[in-house]
Design a protein around this motif. Structure first.
Motif, PDB file in Angstrom:
ATOM      1  N   ALA A  57       0.759  -1.303  -0.032  1.00 41.91           N
ATOM      2  CA  ALA A  57       0.075  -0.016  -0.008  1.00 41.91           C
ATOM      3  C   ALA A  57       0.538   1.428   0.029  1.00 41.91           C
ATOM      4  O   ALA A  57       0.443   2.234  -0.416  1.00 41.91           O
ATOM      5  N   GLN A  58       2.065   1.195   0.634  1.00 36.03           N
ATOM      6  CA  GLN A  58       2.856   2.599   0.831  1.00 36.03           C
ATOM      7  C   GLN A  58       3.524   2.699  -0.658  1.00 36.03           C
ATOM      8  O   GLN A  58       3.598   3.695  -1.084  1.00 36.03           O
ATOM      9  N   ARG A  59       4.145   1.618  -1.236  1.00 37.30           N
ATOM     10  CA  ARG A  59       4.388   1.743  -2.294  1.00 37.30           C
ATOM     11  C   ARG A  59       3.498   2.278  -3.548  1.00 37.30           C
ATOM     12  O   ARG A  59       3.802   3.076  -4.446  1.00 37.30           O
ATOM     13  N   ALA A  60       2.359   1.915  -3.590  1.00 38.05           N
ATOM     14  CA  ALA A  60       1.424   2.407  -4.560  1.00 38.05           C
ATOM     15  C   ALA A  60       1.171   3.868  -4.258  1.00 38.05           C
ATOM     16  O   ALA A  60       0.955   4.714  -5.116  1.00 38.05           O
ATOM     17  N   ALA A  61       0.847   4.044  -2.866  1.00 41.71           N
ATOM     18  CA  ALA A  61       0.634   5.576  -2.549  1.00 41.71           C
ATOM     19  C   ALA A  61       1.840   6.407  -2.881  1.00 41.71           C
ATOM     20  O   ALA A  61       1.680   7.513  -3.645  1.00 41.71           O
ATOM     21  N   ASP A  62       2.928   6.151  -2.768  1.00 41.95           N
ATOM     22  CA  ASP A  62       4.433   6.782  -3.431  1.00 41.95           C
ATOM     23  C   ASP A  62       4.227   6.963  -4.813  1.00 41.95           C
ATOM     24  O   ASP A  62       4.569   8.126  -5.379  1.00 41.95           O
ATOM     25  N   THR A  63       3.755   5.965  -5.519  1.00 37.93           N
ATOM     26  CA  THR A  63       3.752   6.070  -6.968  1.00 37.93           C
ATOM     27  C   THR A  63       2.688   7.071  -7.175  1.00 37.93           C
ATOM     28  O   THR A  63       2.940   7.667  -8.177  1.00 37.93           O
ATOM     29  N   LEU A  64       1.526   7.049  -6.857  1.00 33.16           N
ATOM     30  CA  LEU A  64       0.434   7.946  -7.405  1.00 33.16           C
ATOM     31  C   LEU A  64       0.902   9.438  -6.861  1.00 33.16           C
ATOM     32  O   LEU A  64       0.396  10.419  -7.537  1.00 33.16           O
ATOM     33  N   MET A  65       1.526   9.468  -5.819  1.00 29.46           N
ATOM     34  CA  MET A  65       1.891  11.063  -5.347  1.00 29.46           C
ATOM     35  C   MET A  65       2.756  11.774  -6.446  1.00 29.46           C
ATOM     36  O   MET A  65       2.586  12.922  -6.437  1.00 29.46           O
ATOM     37  N   ILE A  66       3.565  11.242  -7.186  1.00 29.83           N
ATOM     38  CA  ILE A  66       4.477  11.789  -7.945  1.00 29.83           C
ATOM     39  C   ILE A  66       3.840  12.033  -9.447  1.00 29.83           C
ATOM     40  O   ILE A  66       4.727  12.688 -10.187  1.00 29.83           O
ATOM     41  N   MET A  67       2.726  11.460  -9.739  1.00 34.20           N
ATOM     42  CA  MET A  67       1.911  11.723 -10.904  1.00 34.20           C
ATOM     43  C   MET A  67       1.361  13.165 -11.133  1.00 34.20           C
ATOM     44  O   MET A  67       0.700  13.356  -9.990  1.00 34.20           O
ATOM     45  N   PRO A  68       1.375  13.878 -11.989  1.00 34.09           N
ATOM     46  CA  PRO A  68       0.738  15.239 -12.153  1.00 34.09           C
ATOM     47  C   PRO A  68      -0.676  14.999 -12.454  1.00 34.09           C
ATOM     48  O   PRO A  68      -0.997  14.091 -13.231  1.00 34.09           O
ATOM     49  N   PHE A  69      -1.560  15.665 -11.729  1.00 30.92           N
ATOM     50  CA  PHE A  69      -2.937  15.592 -12.003  1.00 30.92           C
ATOM     51  C   PHE A  69      -3.322  15.793 -13.301  1.00 30.92           C
ATOM     52  O   PHE A  69      -4.148  14.837 -13.906  1.00 30.92           O
ATOM     53  N   THR A  70      -2.927  16.776 -14.213  1.00 32.44           N
ATOM     54  CA  THR A  70      -3.311  16.955 -15.544  1.00 32.44           C
ATOM     55  C   THR A  70      -2.966  15.953 -16.599  1.00 32.44           C
ATOM     56  O   THR A  70      -3.906  15.562 -17.383  1.00 32.44           O
ATOM     57  N   VAL A  71      -1.716  15.567 -16.494  1.00 32.37           N
ATOM     58  CA  VAL A  71      -1.277  14.670 -17.541  1.00 32.37           C
ATOM     59  C   VAL A  71      -1.934  13.303 -17.277  1.00 32.37           C
ATOM     60  O   VAL A  71      -2.283  12.712 -18.093  1.00 32.37           O
ATOM     61  N   PHE A  72      -2.115  12.850 -15.999  1.00 37.50           N
ATOM     62  CA  PHE A  72      -2.847  11.560 -15.638  1.00 37.50           C
ATOM     63  C   PHE A  72      -4.235  11.737 -16.053  1.00 37.50           C
ATOM     64  O   PHE A  72      -4.757  10.616 -16.796  1.00 37.50           O
ATOM     65  N   ALA A  73      -4.904  12.829 -15.782  1.00 35.99           N
ATOM     66  CA  ALA A  73      -6.006  12.766 -16.248  1.00 35.99           C
ATOM     67  C   ALA A  73      -6.344  12.887 -17.660  1.00 35.99           C
ATOM     68  O   ALA A  73      -7.397  12.106 -18.323  1.00 35.99           O
ATOM     69  N   ILE A  74      -5.592  13.471 -18.321  1.00 36.53           N
ATOM     70  CA  ILE A  74      -5.441  13.276 -19.898  1.00 36.53           C
ATOM     71  C   ILE A  74      -5.368  12.134 -20.520  1.00 36.53           C
ATOM     72  O   ILE A  74      -6.001  11.438 -21.356  1.00 36.53           O
ATOM     73  N   ALA A  75      -4.406  11.356 -19.900  1.00 31.03           N
ATOM     74  CA  ALA A  75      -4.057  10.018 -20.291  1.00 31.03           C
ATOM     75  C   ALA A  75      -5.321   9.142 -19.892  1.00 31.03           C
ATOM     76  O   ALA A  75      -5.669   7.964 -20.726  1.00 31.03           O
ATOM     77  N   VAL A  76      -6.094   9.216 -18.835  1.00 29.37           N
ATOM     78  CA  VAL A  76      -7.142   8.376 -18.590  1.00 29.37           C
ATOM     79  C   VAL A  76      -8.250   8.727 -19.467  1.00 29.37           C
ATOM     80  O   VAL A  76      -9.125   7.623 -20.022  1.00 29.37           O
ATOM     81  N   VAL A  77      -8.503  10.074 -19.796  1.00 26.63           N
ATOM     82  CA  VAL A  77      -9.425  10.318 -20.574  1.00 26.63           C
ATOM     83  C   VAL A  77      -9.430   9.953 -22.042  1.00 26.63           C
ATOM     84  O   VAL A  77     -10.373   9.395 -22.581  1.00 26.63           O
ATOM     85  N   GLY A  78      -7.982   9.829 -22.470  1.00 23.01           N
ATOM     86  CA  GLY A  78      -7.767   9.295 -23.898  1.00 23.01           C
ATOM     87  C   GLY A  78      -7.929   7.854 -24.076  1.00 23.01           C
ATOM     88  O   GLY A  78      -8.235   7.463 -25.112  1.00 23.01           O
ATOM     89  N   ALA A  79      -7.739   7.007 -22.831  1.00 23.78           N
ATOM     90  CA  ALA A  79      -7.800   5.769 -22.906  1.00 23.78           C
ATOM     91  C   ALA A  79      -9.457   5.243 -22.555  1.00 23.78           C
ATOM     92  O   ALA A  79      -9.928   4.261 -23.130  1.00 23.78           O
ATOM     93  N   LEU A  80     -10.143   5.979 -21.754  1.00 23.44           N
ATOM     94  CA  LEU A  80     -11.170   5.514 -21.654  1.00 23.44           C
ATOM     95  C   LEU A  80     -12.673   6.253 -22.117  1.00 23.44           C
ATOM     96  O   LEU A  80     -13.772   5.949 -21.970  1.00 23.44           O
ATOM     97  N   GLY A  81     -12.012   7.298 -22.750  1.00 19.61           N
ATOM     98  CA  GLY A  81     -13.217   8.288 -23.538  1.00 19.61           C
ATOM     99  C   GLY A  81     -13.193   9.474 -22.495  1.00 19.61           C
ATOM    100  O   GLY A  81     -13.041   9.651 -21.270  1.00 19.61           O
ATOM    101  N   ASN A  82     -13.645  10.687 -23.393  1.00 17.39           N
ATOM    102  CA  ASN A  82     -13.732  11.892 -22.748  1.00 17.39           C
ATOM    103  C   ASN A  82     -15.013  12.414 -22.240  1.00 17.39           C
ATOM    104  O   ASN A  82     -16.192  12.346 -22.845  1.00 17.39           O
ATOM    105  N   GLY A  83     -15.193  11.909 -20.846  1.00 15.75           N
ATOM    106  CA  GLY A  83     -16.552  11.956 -20.164  1.00 15.75           C
ATOM    107  C   GLY A  83     -16.330  12.354 -18.778  1.00 15.75           C
ATOM    108  O   GLY A  83     -15.195  12.498 -18.283  1.00 15.75           O
ATOM    109  N   MET A  84     -17.196  12.951 -18.079  1.00 17.99           N
ATOM    110  CA  MET A  84     -17.151  13.336 -16.576  1.00 17.99           C
ATOM    111  C   MET A  84     -16.658  12.315 -15.744  1.00 17.99           C
ATOM    112  O   MET A  84     -15.945  12.430 -14.776  1.00 17.99           O
ATOM    113  N   HIS A  85     -17.309  11.033 -15.863  1.00 18.80           N
ATOM    114  CA  HIS A  85     -16.904  10.153 -14.829  1.00 18.80           C
ATOM    115  C   HIS A  85     -15.569   9.492 -15.118  1.00 18.80           C
ATOM    116  O   HIS A  85     -15.019   9.274 -14.078  1.00 18.80           O
ATOM    117  N   GLN A  86     -14.944   9.514 -16.268  1.00 13.54           N
ATOM    118  CA  GLN A  86     -13.661   9.012 -16.584  1.00 13.54           C
ATOM    119  C   GLN A  86     -12.672   9.941 -15.906  1.00 13.54           C
ATOM    120  O   GLN A  86     -11.797   9.496 -15.212  1.00 13.54           O
TER     121      GLN A  86
END
Length: 346
Positions: free
Chosen positions: A109-138
């Motif tokens: 759990a600590q390693r997973a939390a450390d990994t997520l903390m270093i990710m930038p919000f906007t870049v990660f959100a754009i990557a998820v939206v690009g993979a799952l589709g541009n929607g509010m829930h994604q």
């Protein structure tokens, strides 16, 4: 409950709750309260200033700004709450589990939390939206995943302190199950910390939601959102330099009220709840008594050792120990009469 009562007594908390209640009302019924259709375009009324028909003016397509502001409140607030809800689910449960389920779960759990903390919000959100589709829930799911380490660390820190409490150790020795200990002794004391974190996280999530909608992610135009209105107004600053202030003020007031409420809950919890958690627990007769009383009285009876210390200190200083009332107590045979009375009654 005591923390909530103390919070309600603070004037700043009342003001913040009033503002948030108004925002919640607009989020639920903003579309019904809108004087015009927020999507109706009137080219003849483009970029008009405030008037009786349009109190906040019109935008570059002739749409009523007030109607779009009211209608966009719901999508902005619901998006922030959805992201925080996902973060609570993904952060609180692993945070508590990392304390009670052994070193393997803790390390993972600590390693997973450390990994997520270093990710930038906007870049990660754009990557998820690009993979799952541009929607509010994604977009909100991606935001919730990135907010989860905040809840993980806060919950884990609170649970670590409670795991070392004497009444929790006594309950474990008496054979109480982990679920019973978490439900009875741990969750009630973690809840104020979670409440403060939630108030702050909703404000941060609202800012990120506005940033994403500003970039065109999540809610698609022409659906009104605070971030989308801000983005469209920036293109017409020469004609309406005051237009971005309207959605910006809505964001600022909401986030400010959430931060004020978080500070009030934190201060109230420090006064009402933290001493009960951090105060040393007095020794009790049996482990069963410690398990049955999770919040024993922090004031223990005076012991003989304390009386001897007081007597020795009096001999060194040559002065009697002052009583809590401020008057020097009468002494008998080198001992403070007030200390003698406390030892006798204890």
């Amino acid at each position: 409950m005591r923390t909530l009562r103390r919070t309600w007594r603070m004037p700043s908390a009342r003001i913040a709750l009033g503002l948030l209640a108004a925002v919640a009302l607009l989020a639920v019924a903003g579309g019904a309260l809108a004087p015009h259709d927020p999507l109706a375009q009137r080219p003849v009324d483009m970029l008009h200033g405030p008037s009786a028909a349009h109190p906040l003016g019109t935008d570059y397509l002739g749409r009523d700004v007030l109607s779009r502001l009211l209608a966009g409140t719901g999508s902005s607030i619901v998006g922030a709450l959805e992201a925080v809800g996902a973060a609570m689910l993904l952060g609180i449960v692993p945070g508590i589990a990392s304390v009670w389920l052994g070193r393997t779960v803790e390390w993972t759990a600590q390693r997973a939390a450390d990994t997520l903390m270093i990710m930038p919000f906007t870049v990660f959100a754009i990557a998820v939206v690009g993979a799952l589709g541009n929607g509010m829930h994604q977009a909100m799911l991606a935001l919730g995943v990135l907010f989860a380490p905040l809840y993980f660390r806060v919950t884990r820190a609170a649970a670590l302190g409670l795991k070392q409490a004497q009444y929790v150790e006594a309950a474990e020795l008496m054979g109480a199950s982990r679920w019973w200990i978490l439900r009875t002794h741990v969750w009630g004391k973690i809840l104020p910390t979670v409440a403060v974190t939630t108030a702050q996280a909703v404000g941060q999530a609202l800012l990120v939601v506005a940033s994403l909608t500003f970039l065109g992610l999540g809610v698609q135009p022409p659906a009104p959102t605070w971030g989308g209105m801000l983005a469209s107004d920036l293109g017409y600053l020469a004609q309406q330099p005051w237009a971005p202030l309207i959605p910006g003020a809505a964001i600022m007031i909401t986030v400010g009220a959430l931060n004020i409420l978080a500070d009030a809950v934190r201060d109230s919890g420090t006064e009402a709840g933290d001493p009960r958690v951090t105060a040393p627990v007095p020794a009790v007769g049996t482990a069963a008594q410690a398990s049955a009383d999770p919040d024993p009285d922090p004031v223990a009876p005076a012991s003989v050792a304390v009386r001897d210390q007081v007597t020795q200190k009096q001999g060194e200083l040559g002065d009697p120990v002052a009583s809590p009332s401020g008057r020097p107590p009468r002494t008998t045979n080198g001992h403070s009469e007030e200390v003698e009375q406390r030892v006798t009654t204890g």
